[in-house]
Design a protein around this motif. Sequence first.
Motif, mmCIF file in Angstrom:
data_model
loop_
_atom_site.group_PDB
_atom_site.id
_atom_site.type_symbol
_atom_site.label_atom_id
_atom_site.label_comp_id
_atom_site.label_asym_id
_atom_site.label_seq_id
_atom_site.Cartn_x
_atom_site.Cartn_y
_atom_site.Cartn_z
ATOM 1 N N ASP A 20 0.738 -1.256 -0.051
ATOM 2 C CA ASP A 20 0.032 -0.063 0.126
ATOM 3 C C ASP A 20 0.955 1.268 -0.054
ATOM 4 O OD1 ASP A 20 0.649 0.401 2.736
ATOM 5 O OD2 ASP A 20 -1.068 -0.625 3.591
ATOM 6 N N THR A 21 0.053 2.412 -0.110
ATOM 7 C CA THR A 21 0.877 3.653 -0.418
ATOM 8 C C THR A 21 1.655 4.098 0.979
ATOM 9 O OG1 THR A 21 -1.111 4.975 0.169
ATOM 10 C CG2 THR A 21 -0.467 4.500 -2.267
ATOM 11 N N ASP A 22 1.192 3.496 2.359
ATOM 12 C CA ASP A 22 1.951 3.889 3.312
ATOM 13 C C ASP A 22 3.270 2.897 3.550
ATOM 14 O OD1 ASP A 22 1.847 5.484 5.795
ATOM 15 O OD2 ASP A 22 2.000 3.193 6.815
ATOM 16 N N GLN A 23 3.112 1.805 2.650
ATOM 17 C CA GLN A 23 4.561 1.212 2.716
ATOM 18 C C GLN A 23 5.350 1.817 1.979
ATOM 19 O OE1 GLN A 23 2.209 -2.257 2.074
ATOM 20 N NE2 GLN A 23 2.918 -3.350 3.898
ATOM 21 N N ILE A 24 4.961 2.291 0.772
ATOM 22 C CA ILE A 24 5.774 2.910 -0.220
ATOM 23 C C ILE A 24 6.278 4.111 0.230
ATOM 24 C CG2 ILE A 24 5.821 4.083 -2.516
ATOM 25 C CD1 ILE A 24 3.475 2.115 -3.424
ATOM 26 N N PHE A 25 5.444 4.812 0.922
ATOM 27 C CA PHE A 25 5.894 6.144 1.468
ATOM 28 C C PHE A 25 5.285 6.379 3.004
ATOM 29 C CE2 PHE A 25 5.448 10.645 2.548
ATOM 30 C CZ PHE A 25 6.664 11.357 2.088
ATOM 31 N N PRO A 26 6.097 5.894 3.935
ATOM 32 C CA PRO A 26 5.483 6.114 5.191
ATOM 33 C C PRO A 26 4.944 7.622 5.401
ATOM 34 C CG PRO A 26 7.525 4.767 5.180
ATOM 35 C CD PRO A 26 7.334 5.451 3.888
ATOM 36 N N GLY A 27 3.869 7.481 6.072
ATOM 37 C CA GLY A 27 3.146 8.835 6.347
ATOM 38 C C GLY A 27 3.797 9.836 7.226
ATOM 39 N N TRP A 46 10.975 -0.948 5.176
ATOM 40 C CA TRP A 46 11.713 -2.026 4.608
ATOM 41 C C TRP A 46 13.231 -2.025 4.430
ATOM 42 C CZ3 TRP A 46 7.432 -3.025 0.487
ATOM 43 C CH2 TRP A 46 6.011 -3.371 1.069
ATOM 44 N N ARG A 47 13.602 -0.645 3.943
ATOM 45 C CA ARG A 47 14.974 -0.497 3.643
ATOM 46 C C ARG A 47 15.949 -0.544 4.810
ATOM 47 N NH1 ARG A 47 14.910 4.436 -0.319
ATOM 48 N NH2 ARG A 47 17.084 4.264 -0.190
ATOM 49 N N ALA A 48 15.251 -0.514 6.140
ATOM 50 C CA ALA A 48 15.961 -0.859 7.382
ATOM 51 C C ALA A 48 16.262 -2.037 7.631
ATOM 52 C CB ALA A 48 15.048 -0.142 8.514
ATOM 53 N N GLU A 49 15.670 -2.898 6.743
ATOM 54 C CA GLU A 49 16.098 -4.456 6.871
ATOM 55 C C GLU A 49 17.298 -4.959 6.086
ATOM 56 O OE1 GLU A 49 12.695 -6.540 5.613
ATOM 57 O OE2 GLU A 49 11.461 -5.200 7.469
ATOM 58 N N PRO A 50 18.406 -5.260 6.413
ATOM 59 C CA PRO A 50 19.531 -5.370 5.809
ATOM 60 C C PRO A 50 19.357 -6.289 4.443
ATOM 61 C CG PRO A 50 20.173 -5.591 7.814
ATOM 62 C CD PRO A 50 18.614 -5.432 7.631
ATOM 63 N N ASP A 51 18.561 -6.980 4.345
ATOM 64 C CA ASP A 51 18.387 -8.162 3.393
ATOM 65 C C ASP A 51 17.188 -7.758 2.491
ATOM 66 O OD1 ASP A 51 16.381 -8.501 5.324
ATOM 67 O OD2 ASP A 51 16.411 -10.955 4.948
ATOM 68 N N PHE A 52 16.773 -6.573 2.501
ATOM 69 C CA PHE A 52 15.463 -5.967 1.657
ATOM 70 C C PHE A 52 16.193 -6.041 0.239
ATOM 71 C CE2 PHE A 52 13.050 -2.504 -0.153
ATOM 72 C CZ PHE A 52 11.949 -3.008 -0.456
ATOM 73 N N VAL A 53 15.539 -6.289 -0.766
ATOM 74 C CA VAL A 53 15.864 -6.328 -2.048
ATOM 75 C C VAL A 53 16.597 -5.258 -2.673
ATOM 76 C CG1 VAL A 53 13.787 -5.992 -3.089
ATOM 77 C CG2 VAL A 53 15.496 -7.477 -4.381
ATOM 78 N N MET A 54 16.072 -4.128 -2.182
ATOM 79 C CA MET A 54 16.539 -2.783 -3.027
ATOM 80 C C MET A 54 17.908 -2.449 -2.015
ATOM 81 S SD MET A 54 13.164 -0.438 -3.332
ATOM 82 C CE MET A 54 14.259 1.025 -3.327
ATOM 83 N N ASN A 55 18.381 -3.142 -1.056
ATOM 84 C CA ASN A 55 19.453 -3.010 -0.479
ATOM 85 C C ASN A 55 20.731 -3.721 -1.080
ATOM 86 O OD1 ASN A 55 18.473 -1.046 1.258
ATOM 87 N ND2 ASN A 55 18.004 -2.798 3.008
ATOM 88 N N LYS A 56 20.372 -4.649 -1.801
ATOM 89 C CA LYS A 56 21.348 -5.501 -2.518
ATOM 90 C C LYS A 56 22.163 -4.739 -3.379
ATOM 91 C CE LYS A 56 18.966 -9.763 -1.516
ATOM 92 N NZ LYS A 56 18.227 -11.025 -1.745
ATOM 93 N N PRO A 57 23.562 -5.107 -3.480
ATOM 94 C CA PRO A 57 24.216 -4.137 -4.379
ATOM 95 C C PRO A 57 23.991 -4.533 -6.063
ATOM 96 C CG PRO A 57 25.684 -5.275 -2.825
ATOM 97 C CD PRO A 57 24.182 -5.564 -2.729
ATOM 98 N N GLU A 58 23.601 -5.727 -6.270
ATOM 99 C CA GLU A 58 23.268 -5.962 -7.752
ATOM 100 C C GLU A 58 22.016 -5.316 -8.526
ATOM 101 O OE1 GLU A 58 21.737 -9.704 -5.365
ATOM 102 O OE2 GLU A 58 23.482 -7.908 -5.038
ATOM 103 N N HIS A 59 21.343 -4.859 -7.335
ATOM 104 C CA HIS A 59 20.095 -3.948 -7.846
ATOM 105 C C HIS A 59 20.207 -2.565 -7.844
ATOM 106 C CE1 HIS A 59 18.108 -7.890 -8.417
ATOM 107 N NE2 HIS A 59 17.983 -8.311 -7.026
ATOM 108 N N GLN A 60 21.221 -2.011 -7.433
ATOM 109 C CA GLN A 60 21.266 -0.512 -7.346
ATOM 110 C C GLN A 60 21.254 -0.065 -8.817
ATOM 111 O OE1 GLN A 60 21.540 1.123 -3.954
ATOM 112 N NE2 GLN A 60 21.103 -0.927 -3.741
ATOM 113 N N GLY A 61 20.730 1.052 -8.919
ATOM 114 C CA GLY A 61 20.456 2.049 -10.057
ATOM 115 C C GLY A 61 19.461 1.312 -11.048
#
Length: 198
Positions: A20-27, A46-61
């Motif tokens: 939901d939009t609150d997970q995308i952008f916390p209010g 979610w980005r506070a979780e080290p293993d979140f997919v967007m934190n992985k180097p291979e997905h940067q950019g």
Amino acid sequence: MEAFTVHTDKAVPLRRSDVDTDQIFPGRFGTRTSRTGYADVLFANWRAEPDFVMNKPEHQGASILIAGADFGTGSSREFAVWALQDYGFRVVISPRFGDIFQGNAPKRGLLPVTLDEEIVERLWALVEAAPDTRITVDLVRRRVSAPGFAVPFEFDDHTRGRLLAGLDDISATERYLSDIEAYESRRRPSLPTTVRHG
């Protein structure tokens, strides 16, 4: 607004549904009035979780997000679209979007592409196996292609035309400015008028 025709890039496989939009952008971050500067708060919890997919180097950019069903449900928070764009996303692929999000996204130039769940699963598997995989989203032909396959997607003609031309609500209206001014000049002086600023 930047025109959208064909976009090719890496993708982030977000294996989560009902985002939901609150997970995308916390209010709690919605205290500013600007439309930019929100890249750092996109999926902040979610980005506070080290293993979140967007934190992985291979997905940067990467600038294509592949999400599960019902992406962008919840409130009409435009901040969600702004944060996705500020982070660098140009396309979100999902089997199903929240109605309001699906309406808001193209108004800012973010393309929401609806594909069948089996295609989303195939894209997830492809990107997870080879994160450097390039996916092409072609709005001209209404087609998504990746190594080994290409699939069509539906997109309404009106919104597609505006995206291809790079027109937001204001610039689309300004195409008729001379007609609007001519109409206003013919109206009786006793009727309310609009004032153009700038």
